[in-house]
Scaffold this motif. Structure first.
Motif, PDB file in Angstrom:
ATOM      1  N   ASP A 185     -39.896 -13.820  25.297  1.00  0.00           N
ATOM      2  CA  ASP A 185     -39.812 -15.170  24.723  1.00  0.00           C
ATOM      3  C   ASP A 185     -41.163 -15.880  24.742  1.00  0.00           C
ATOM      4  O   ASP A 185     -41.939 -15.775  25.712  1.00  0.00           O
ATOM      5  CB  ASP A 185     -38.808 -16.018  25.520  1.00  0.00           C
ATOM      6  CG  ASP A 185     -37.363 -15.592  25.294  1.00  0.00           C
ATOM      7  OD1 ASP A 185     -37.130 -14.721  24.424  1.00  0.00           O
ATOM      8  OD2 ASP A 185     -36.480 -16.130  25.982  1.00  0.00           O
ATOM      9  N   HIS A 186     -41.426 -16.624  23.655  1.00  0.00           N
ATOM     10  CA  HIS A 186     -42.575 -17.525  23.539  1.00  0.00           C
ATOM     11  C   HIS A 186     -43.922 -16.806  23.643  1.00  0.00           C
ATOM     12  O   HIS A 186     -44.941 -17.408  24.013  1.00  0.00           O
ATOM     13  CB  HIS A 186     -42.508 -18.643  24.602  1.00  0.00           C
ATOM     14  CG  HIS A 186     -41.165 -19.282  24.711  1.00  0.00           C
ATOM     15  ND1 HIS A 186     -40.550 -19.908  23.646  1.00  0.00           N
ATOM     16  CD2 HIS A 186     -40.309 -19.374  25.770  1.00  0.00           C
ATOM     17  CE1 HIS A 186     -39.370 -20.371  24.039  1.00  0.00           C
ATOM     18  NE2 HIS A 186     -39.200 -20.061  25.304  1.00  0.00           N
ATOM     19  N   THR A 187     -43.925 -15.508  23.353  1.00  0.00           N
ATOM     20  CA  THR A 187     -45.168 -14.739  23.335  1.00  0.00           C
ATOM     21  C   THR A 187     -45.090 -13.754  22.169  1.00  0.00           C
ATOM     22  O   THR A 187     -44.055 -13.629  21.515  1.00  0.00           O
ATOM     23  CB  THR A 187     -45.373 -13.920  24.631  1.00  0.00           C
ATOM     24  OG1 THR A 187     -44.464 -12.809  24.636  1.00  0.00           O
ATOM     25  CG2 THR A 187     -45.124 -14.764  25.882  1.00  0.00           C
ATOM     26  N   ASP A 188     -46.200 -13.059  21.944  1.00  0.00           N
ATOM     27  CA  ASP A 188     -46.172 -11.956  20.972  1.00  0.00           C
ATOM     28  C   ASP A 188     -46.159 -10.626  21.705  1.00  0.00           C
ATOM     29  O   ASP A 188     -46.531  -9.587  21.163  1.00  0.00           O
ATOM     30  CB  ASP A 188     -47.369 -12.043  20.019  1.00  0.00           C
ATOM     31  CG  ASP A 188     -48.708 -12.041  20.759  1.00  0.00           C
ATOM     32  OD1 ASP A 188     -48.708 -11.954  22.015  1.00  0.00           O
ATOM     33  OD2 ASP A 188     -49.757 -12.122  20.084  1.00  0.00           O
TER      34      ASP A 188
ATOM     35  N   GLN B  12     -37.681 -13.635  30.284  1.00  0.00           N
ATOM     36  CA  GLN B  12     -36.534 -13.468  29.404  1.00  0.00           C
ATOM     37  C   GLN B  12     -37.016 -13.004  28.042  1.00  0.00           C
ATOM     38  O   GLN B  12     -38.154 -13.293  27.625  1.00  0.00           O
ATOM     39  CB  GLN B  12     -35.751 -14.775  29.258  1.00  0.00           C
ATOM     40  CG  GLN B  12     -34.996 -15.172  30.503  1.00  0.00           C
ATOM     41  CD  GLN B  12     -34.071 -16.358  30.287  1.00  0.00           C
ATOM     42  OE1 GLN B  12     -33.700 -16.675  29.161  1.00  0.00           O
ATOM     43  NE2 GLN B  12     -33.678 -17.003  31.375  1.00  0.00           N
ATOM     44  N   GLY B  13     -36.142 -12.278  27.352  1.00  0.00           N
ATOM     45  CA  GLY B  13     -36.517 -11.794  26.038  1.00  0.00           C
ATOM     46  C   GLY B  13     -35.314 -11.255  25.295  1.00  0.00           C
ATOM     47  O   GLY B  13     -34.168 -11.389  25.730  1.00  0.00           O
TER      48      GLY B  13
ATOM     49  N   ARG C 109     -29.855 -10.751  24.699  1.00  0.00           N
ATOM     50  CA  ARG C 109     -30.850 -11.531  25.441  1.00  0.00           C
ATOM     51  C   ARG C 109     -30.779 -11.042  26.887  1.00  0.00           C
ATOM     52  O   ARG C 109     -29.696 -10.897  27.441  1.00  0.00           O
ATOM     53  CB  ARG C 109     -30.502 -13.012  25.378  1.00  0.00           C
ATOM     54  CG  ARG C 109     -30.357 -13.523  23.953  1.00  0.00           C
ATOM     55  CD  ARG C 109     -31.557 -14.304  23.448  1.00  0.00           C
ATOM     56  NE  ARG C 109     -32.081 -15.173  24.451  1.00  0.00           N
ATOM     57  CZ  ARG C 109     -33.393 -15.244  24.774  1.00  0.00           C
ATOM     58  NH1 ARG C 109     -34.265 -14.481  24.150  1.00  0.00           N
ATOM     59  NH2 ARG C 109     -33.821 -16.063  25.708  1.00  0.00           N
TER      60      ARG C 109
END
Length: 299
Positions: free
Chosen positions: A23-26, A7-8, A45
């Motif tokens: 999500d939750h990463t770079d 997801q992003g 989203r």
């Protein structure tokens, strides 16, 4: 081995190509919609299936809080989704359009999105007259911030508190100085600026796609291409009515529950216009939008 869905958030859009922040990463992935899926906007989203190291297929758009867009008989132009507010950039030169301003505010009002106005190029002599024209809009409760985008310190002083911690769509007619304002707010954006054509009295498009920038002080700014038309054919009569919040008290006085506020006897809105409590200019815009949408249905 089955692919694991990610997801992003869509942070850039150009045609059917999208950049998604995972999500939750770079990590960012270059994505495209699976099949004929359309209607994806910056700020959405999404759920994607990875393809290779850097790409992915968008399989689902997750529920939105809102979507801001314009539409005409040919196509819809999606500006952004899940935004907290709209920042409309105007200027005295080239002269901004009251009609386009009003339409953008109707689109925002119908979607429940608060709006702010930036009156740019404050150093120009014509700014005082432009500010006076905005009195009708200010009376609706829309804040107006007068400044020069060339003065970065002034931009941050006036707009910093407005933008901090919020997701804002930056929108403006061509030539209003929107790219210059973006450069002041996000110094590393390196947005291309272009002097407007004095001979044509209009600006040239400098932003060719929509992109989300993270503000240094917190919050996000979504920059979109300049526009020179703003159709509202996706709005039904009730949606259009919601885009004119000043009508609400007068509507309660209408004799007929299905009053269209165009010609009916005992119409509270028409009576308020006659008394000067509702701007005749705003009511004329309401009638134009209704007429355009009705005409479009016949073709």
């Amino acid at each position: 081995m089955a692919k694991v869905a990610l997801q992003g958030r869509v942070v850039a859009a150009h045609g059917r190509h999208y950049r998604v922040a995972i999500d939750h990463t770079d990590q960012f992935r270059h994505c495209y919609p699976r099949g004929k899926k359309a209607g994806i906007a910056v700020g959405d989203r999404v759920r994607i299936l990875p393809e290779g190291e850097q790409e992915g297929a968008i399989t689902e758009v997750l529920p939105r809080s809102n979507l801001f867009y314009r539409s005409d008989a040919q196509r819809s132009k999606l500006f952004a989704a899940n935004i907290d507010q709209l920042l409309l950039v105007l200027a005295a030169e080239p002269e901004y359009s009251d009609d386009l301003l009003g339409r953008a505010l109707v689109a925002a009002g119908s979607a429940g999105i608060p709006a702010h106005i930036v009156l740019n190029k404050a150093d120009l002599p014509a700014t005082a007259a432009a500010r006076a024209r905005l009195a009708v809009t200010e009376a609706l409760g829309v804040p107006v911030h007068t400044l020069s985008a060339l003065d970065a310190a002034q931009v941050h002083e006036r707009l910093g508190p407005v933008l901090q911690g919020r997701c804002t769509l930056l929108l403006g007619q061509s030539g209003m100085g929107k790219s210059t304002l973006l450069n002041a707010l996000v110094p590393d954006a390196q947005a291309a600026t272009q002097a407007h054509s004095i001979a044509l009295g209009t600006g040239k498009h400098t932003t060719t796609h929509t992109r989300l920038y993270t503000l240094p002080g917190g919050g996000d700014l979504i920059d979109s291409p300049g526009f020179q038309a703003f159709g509202l054919q996706h709005l039904g009569p009730q949606d259009i009515e919601h885009g004119f919040p000043e009508f609400a008290p007068a509507i309660a006085q209408c004799r007929f529950y299905n009053c269209t506020h165009q010609h009916e006897p005992g119409c509270g809105v028409l009576a308020a216009v006659a008394r000067g409590e509702i701007s005749a200019q705003r009511h004329a815009l309401y009638l134009r939008i209704l007429a355009e949408n009705e005409a479009a249905k016949r073709y």
